[in-house]
Write an enzyme that holds these catalytic residues in place. Sequence first.
Site, PDB file in Angstrom:
ATOM      1  N   HIS A 127       0.807  -1.223   0.000  1.00 47.44           N
ATOM      2  CA  HIS A 127       0.000   0.000   0.000  1.00 47.44           C
ATOM      3  C   HIS A 127       0.842   1.276   0.000  1.00 47.44           C
ATOM      4  O   HIS A 127       0.285   2.369  -0.136  1.00 47.44           O
ATOM      5  CB  HIS A 127      -0.945   0.008   1.209  1.00 47.44           C
ATOM      6  CG  HIS A 127      -0.246   0.358   2.482  1.00 47.44           C
ATOM      7  ND1 HIS A 127       0.611  -0.515   3.113  1.00 47.44           N
ATOM      8  CD2 HIS A 127      -0.244   1.497   3.213  1.00 47.44           C
ATOM      9  CE1 HIS A 127       1.101   0.065   4.188  1.00 47.44           C
ATOM     10  NE2 HIS A 127       0.591   1.294   4.274  1.00 47.44           N
ATOM     11  N   HIS A 134       1.557   6.846  -0.795  1.00 50.90           N
ATOM     12  CA  HIS A 134       0.623   6.038  -0.018  1.00 50.90           C
ATOM     13  C   HIS A 134      -0.642   5.830  -0.858  1.00 50.90           C
ATOM     14  O   HIS A 134      -1.287   6.795  -1.255  1.00 50.90           O
ATOM     15  CB  HIS A 134       0.300   6.747   1.297  1.00 50.90           C
ATOM     16  CG  HIS A 134      -0.291   5.871   2.329  1.00 50.90           C
ATOM     17  ND1 HIS A 134      -1.635   5.550   2.342  1.00 50.90           N
ATOM     18  CD2 HIS A 134       0.266   5.232   3.372  1.00 50.90           C
ATOM     19  CE1 HIS A 134      -1.862   4.756   3.377  1.00 50.90           C
ATOM     20  NE2 HIS A 134      -0.735   4.544   4.007  1.00 50.90           N
TER      21      HIS A 134
END
Length: 152
Positions: A63, A77
């Site tokens: 992620h 992110h």
Amino acid sequence: MGLFTKNIEMYAPVDGEMKPISESNDELFASKAMGDGLVITPMSNNIYSPIKGTIKSVFPTKHAIGIEHRGIEFLLHLGINTVELNGEGFSILVSEGDKVTPETKLGTVDFDFIKSKGMSDDVVLVCTNLDNRHLEIIEGKVYHSQKIGLVK
């Protein structure tokens, strides 16, 4: 930072709508506790490098990706709270140590899947160690590999 410090150009990592990090759906990012940056609401699943640099880390849950260039560290992110997905919905094509440019595809993210889990699909780019430097960014619609700002 000395007299000869060069600016670092930043590029859109994904097609979408860009806004200041203060408008992030995540308070940690919005408060700039992690550093200054930006947020893009994505309109594509393809993720590209936001800078010319070196991959410093790919989180095991896929992620988040750390990238470094000339001592400045960037954290890309992908989604908010997506660490909880344990990599599901992410396909990352790079590894630690890889050299990347804004044309380098880092991977794909199934943002529809993320939203189906009740999570935000915001793509956040944070400069984690700006020190005496600052960001200048544009806002509005952006396309991957489009120049979107500078670290000055």
